[in-house]
Design a protein around this motif. Structure first.
Motif, PDB file in Angstrom:
ATOM      1  N   SER A 112     -14.537  -2.707  17.049  1.00 20.02           N
ATOM      2  CA  SER A 112     -13.147  -3.066  16.804  1.00 20.02           C
ATOM      3  C   SER A 112     -12.269  -2.806  18.018  1.00 20.02           C
ATOM      4  O   SER A 112     -12.695  -2.206  19.011  1.00 20.02           O
ATOM      5  CB  SER A 112     -12.618  -2.286  15.591  1.00 20.02           C
ATOM      6  OG  SER A 112     -11.346  -2.757  15.190  1.00 20.02           O
ATOM      7  N   GLU A 113     -11.006  -3.275  17.914  1.00 16.54           N
ATOM      8  CA  GLU A 113      -9.986  -3.058  18.926  1.00 16.54           C
ATOM      9  C   GLU A 113      -8.690  -2.642  18.230  1.00 16.54           C
ATOM     10  O   GLU A 113      -8.478  -2.943  17.056  1.00 16.54           O
ATOM     11  CB  GLU A 113      -9.711  -4.342  19.716  1.00 16.54           C
ATOM     12  CG  GLU A 113     -10.898  -4.916  20.436  1.00 16.54           C
ATOM     13  CD  GLU A 113     -10.610  -6.302  21.002  1.00 16.54           C
ATOM     14  OE1 GLU A 113     -11.120  -6.599  22.097  1.00 16.54           O
ATOM     15  OE2 GLU A 113      -9.901  -7.088  20.337  1.00 16.54           O
ATOM     16  N   PHE A 114      -7.809  -1.999  18.983  1.00 16.46           N
ATOM     17  CA  PHE A 114      -6.468  -1.678  18.488  1.00 16.46           C
ATOM     18  C   PHE A 114      -5.457  -2.092  19.540  1.00 16.46           C
ATOM     19  O   PHE A 114      -5.664  -1.865  20.733  1.00 16.46           O
ATOM     20  CB  PHE A 114      -6.330  -0.185  18.196  1.00 16.46           C
ATOM     21  CG  PHE A 114      -4.923   0.241  17.864  1.00 16.46           C
ATOM     22  CD1 PHE A 114      -4.356  -0.075  16.639  1.00 16.46           C
ATOM     23  CD2 PHE A 114      -4.159   0.943  18.795  1.00 16.46           C
ATOM     24  CE1 PHE A 114      -3.048   0.295  16.330  1.00 16.46           C
ATOM     25  CE2 PHE A 114      -2.858   1.330  18.500  1.00 16.46           C
ATOM     26  CZ  PHE A 114      -2.303   0.999  17.264  1.00 16.46           C
ATOM     27  N   TYR A 115      -4.356  -2.723  19.089  1.00 17.58           N
ATOM     28  CA  TYR A 115      -3.332  -3.219  19.996  1.00 17.58           C
ATOM     29  C   TYR A 115      -1.952  -2.707  19.599  1.00 17.58           C
ATOM     30  O   TYR A 115      -1.636  -2.633  18.403  1.00 17.58           O
ATOM     31  CB  TYR A 115      -3.258  -4.749  19.976  1.00 17.58           C
ATOM     32  CG  TYR A 115      -4.462  -5.449  20.547  1.00 17.58           C
ATOM     33  CD1 TYR A 115      -4.484  -5.872  21.871  1.00 17.58           C
ATOM     34  CD2 TYR A 115      -5.577  -5.710  19.754  1.00 17.58           C
ATOM     35  CE1 TYR A 115      -5.584  -6.531  22.396  1.00 17.58           C
ATOM     36  CE2 TYR A 115      -6.677  -6.364  20.272  1.00 17.58           C
ATOM     37  CZ  TYR A 115      -6.680  -6.773  21.588  1.00 17.58           C
ATOM     38  OH  TYR A 115      -7.758  -7.424  22.113  1.00 17.58           O
ATOM     39  N   LEU A 116      -1.129  -2.402  20.578  1.00 15.32           N
ATOM     40  CA  LEU A 116       0.307  -2.264  20.406  1.00 15.32           C
ATOM     41  C   LEU A 116       0.924  -3.477  21.092  1.00 15.32           C
ATOM     42  O   LEU A 116       0.790  -3.643  22.313  1.00 15.32           O
ATOM     43  CB  LEU A 116       0.827  -0.968  21.039  1.00 15.32           C
ATOM     44  CG  LEU A 116       2.336  -0.729  20.899  1.00 15.32           C
ATOM     45  CD1 LEU A 116       2.717  -0.514  19.434  1.00 15.32           C
ATOM     46  CD2 LEU A 116       2.789   0.467  21.744  1.00 15.32           C
ATOM     47  N   THR A 172       1.622  -3.190  15.481  1.00 15.91           N
ATOM     48  CA  THR A 172       0.284  -2.638  15.627  1.00 15.91           C
ATOM     49  C   THR A 172      -0.687  -3.548  14.892  1.00 15.91           C
ATOM     50  O   THR A 172      -0.347  -4.130  13.853  1.00 15.91           O
ATOM     51  CB  THR A 172       0.192  -1.212  15.048  1.00 15.91           C
ATOM     52  OG1 THR A 172       0.603  -1.222  13.675  1.00 15.91           O
ATOM     53  CG2 THR A 172       1.067  -0.252  15.842  1.00 15.91           C
ATOM     54  N   VAL A 173      -1.899  -3.679  15.414  1.00 14.51           N
ATOM     55  CA  VAL A 173      -2.900  -4.533  14.764  1.00 14.51           C
ATOM     56  C   VAL A 173      -4.280  -4.104  15.231  1.00 14.51           C
ATOM     57  O   VAL A 173      -4.466  -3.638  16.360  1.00 14.51           O
ATOM     58  CB  VAL A 173      -2.653  -6.028  15.107  1.00 14.51           C
ATOM     59  CG1 VAL A 173      -2.857  -6.298  16.590  1.00 14.51           C
ATOM     60  CG2 VAL A 173      -3.544  -6.940  14.268  1.00 14.51           C
ATOM     61  N   CYS A 174      -5.268  -4.215  14.351  1.00 16.09           N
ATOM     62  CA  CYS A 174      -6.669  -3.974  14.692  1.00 16.09           C
ATOM     63  C   CYS A 174      -7.408  -5.303  14.669  1.00 16.09           C
ATOM     64  O   CYS A 174      -7.015  -6.245  13.968  1.00 16.09           O
ATOM     65  CB  CYS A 174      -7.321  -3.016  13.703  1.00 16.09           C
ATOM     66  SG  CYS A 174      -6.595  -1.355  13.674  1.00 16.09           S
ATOM     67  N   LYS A 175      -8.490  -5.376  15.418  1.00 13.47           N
ATOM     68  CA  LYS A 175      -9.244  -6.623  15.493  1.00 13.47           C
ATOM     69  C   LYS A 175     -10.734  -6.329  15.339  1.00 13.47           C
ATOM     70  O   LYS A 175     -11.487  -6.267  16.313  1.00 13.47           O
ATOM     71  CB  LYS A 175      -8.959  -7.338  16.804  1.00 13.47           C
ATOM     72  CG  LYS A 175      -9.442  -8.777  16.839  1.00 13.47           C
ATOM     73  CD  LYS A 175      -9.024  -9.487  18.118  1.00 13.47           C
ATOM     74  CE  LYS A 175      -7.532  -9.745  18.168  1.00 13.47           C
ATOM     75  NZ  LYS A 175      -7.167 -10.605  19.322  1.00 13.47           N
ATOM     76  N   PRO A 176     -11.221  -6.154  14.090  1.00 17.61           N
ATOM     77  CA  PRO A 176     -12.662  -5.956  13.885  1.00 17.61           C
ATOM     78  C   PRO A 176     -13.433  -7.189  14.331  1.00 17.61           C
ATOM     79  O   PRO A 176     -13.027  -8.323  14.061  1.00 17.61           O
ATOM     80  CB  PRO A 176     -12.766  -5.725  12.377  1.00 17.61           C
ATOM     81  CG  PRO A 176     -11.521  -6.300  11.794  1.00 17.61           C
ATOM     82  CD  PRO A 176     -10.462  -6.134  12.828  1.00 17.61           C
TER      83      PRO A 176
END
Length: 410
Positions: free
Chosen positions: A69-73, A107-111
């Motif tokens: 996964s990833e995490f973004y601001l 904020t968002v995650c990208k599995p």
């Protein structure tokens, strides 16, 4: 004419060589309590709070899903990337540290690291604009200015290199275009986090076919040209390993080649215009040292998430060129922050020593397979042992490198 790959212009290289920082690091509005936990699952991205005071923010991201996964601001437009942490394996955690100015964010995650992501939520930063002050403010600004010079230098070389590549491609001189493809992309790969922060510009320039299809986008850019230059065999599969490469696809006509070439030239020119704009300068100044440090981590993540799998340059197998350019760009960013970290005392000096040794080991292992100047072997020439060795070295470097931002801002 042979395109020469130069990591820095002579002037910028001398500036970096002469760059030495002393003294302690002033905290840019840092708040020790501004720490957040993030839980990334298959369908949720849960952040422990949705508001913060301006200054240094730390997000500890735990992946409890079954995909990397990833995490973004993200900025208030939902497109520009303020900070990101990639390649978070299942059951693993990674940390993102940013200096956040007042404003509205997401904020968002990208599995799976594709698509629009999950759990997008508003995140608000209140307070006063963060100012870089203290006894080392001038040195911090010099580091930011030098990184800006590095980016401008690379993009300035990318523009004519792309023009030469496109000319060969549109003229039907595929042999020459194939010679230019990997070395031209190296300029872009060294500064990729900057390009990724420009919303849809990076997808237009550098998306793989599988990513464009997954997000419902028109597929253009380097990799669309790549597939024309390395026509897949009839039994070849797309990068998703599921669909035949020829399904719903045919080599571009001369007219289409002209269109794809013109689009790439225009998009790279847009990148050039941006990095020479006041908006770019302001963005770098706002992110400061944290932005440079996070850029070093992001470029190494590019290696871990794409180049080491062979999925980035699926048709040309020129992934090792991208790999080497990402490592060079990451090391450049690290070099501008390392003196701040060394000034933290024994702990900081030990961290810098570990990171420098990690880069050295990785470069040595990569050098076994070639170089940007002399050329690399096709990625398909690497056996499982070769790939495992590179993966282990990337992981060994990523662990101390991930601590760089937090130590620099402590």
């Amino acid at each position: 004419m042979t395109v020469l790959i130069r990591p820095l212009s002579a002037a910028a290289a001398l500036a970096v060589t002469a760059f030495a920082l002393t003294g302690c690091v002033a905290k840019a509005g840092a708040d020790p309590s501004a720490s957040f936990t993030v839980s990334s699952t298959a369908d949720e991205c849960t952040v422990s709070a949705d508001t913060a005071q301006s200054g240094t923010l730390t997000f500890t991201v735990s992946n409890t899903g079954d995909q990397v996964s990833e995490f973004y601001l993200l900025a208030d437009d939902g497109l520009r990337i303020i900070g990101e942490v990639e390649n978070i394996a299942p059951a693993a955690s990674r940390t993102l540290t940013v200096v956040a100015q007042p404003g509205d964010y997401f904020t968002v995650c990208k599995p799976g690291m594709i698509g629009e992501g999950v759990g997008r939520a508003a995140f608000t930063v209140r307070g006063d604009k963060v100012a870089i002050d203290g006894p080392d403010a001038e040195q911090k600004q010099q580091a930011v200015d030098l990184y800006a010079a590095f980016v401008k230098d690379q993009v300035g070389q990318l523009v004519p290199a792309v023009q030469e590549l496109v000319t060969a491609y549109t003229d039907g001189d595929d042999e020459r275009a194939r010679e230019l493809f990997a070395t031209t992309r190296a300029y872009y790969e060294r500064i990729e986090p900057v390009a990724e922060a420009l919303g849809d510009l990076d997808p237009r320039i550098d998306y793989r076919e599988v990513d464009a299809v997954a997000e419902g986008l028109d597929w253009t850019g380097f990799h669309r040209i790549e597939k024309d230059l390395w026509v897949p065999a009839e039994d070849a599969l797309n990068a998703d390993d599921e669909t035949p490469a020829w399904q719903d696809w045919a080599p571009s006509t001369a007219e289409q080649r002209g269109e794809f070439g013109d689009l790439l030239i225009a998009d790279v020119q847009e990148l050039y215009d941006y990095v020479h704009s006041e908006d770019f300068t302001a963005a770098l100044n706002d992110q400061g040292i944290a932005g440079i440090s996070n850029g070093a981590v992001a470029l190494l993540d590019e290696v871990a998430t794409g180049k080491i799998t062979g999925e980035e340059d699926w048709w040309s197998h020129t992934d090792l060129y991208d790999f080497a350019a990402n490592v060079e760009g990451s090391k450049m960013a690290f070099s501008l922050v390392s003196e701040f970290v060394t000034a933290k005392g024994d702990e900081g000096a030990a961290l810098v020593k570990d990171i420098a040794a990690g880069y050295s080991d990785l470069e040595q292992a990569l050098g076994v397979h070639g170089s940007l100047d002399a050329g690399f072997v096709p990625f398909t020439d690497l056996n499982d042992t070769d790939k495992r060795n590179l993966i282990d070295l990337i992981n060994a470097l990523a662990e101390p490198l991930s601590q760089l931002t937090s130590v620099a801002l402590s």
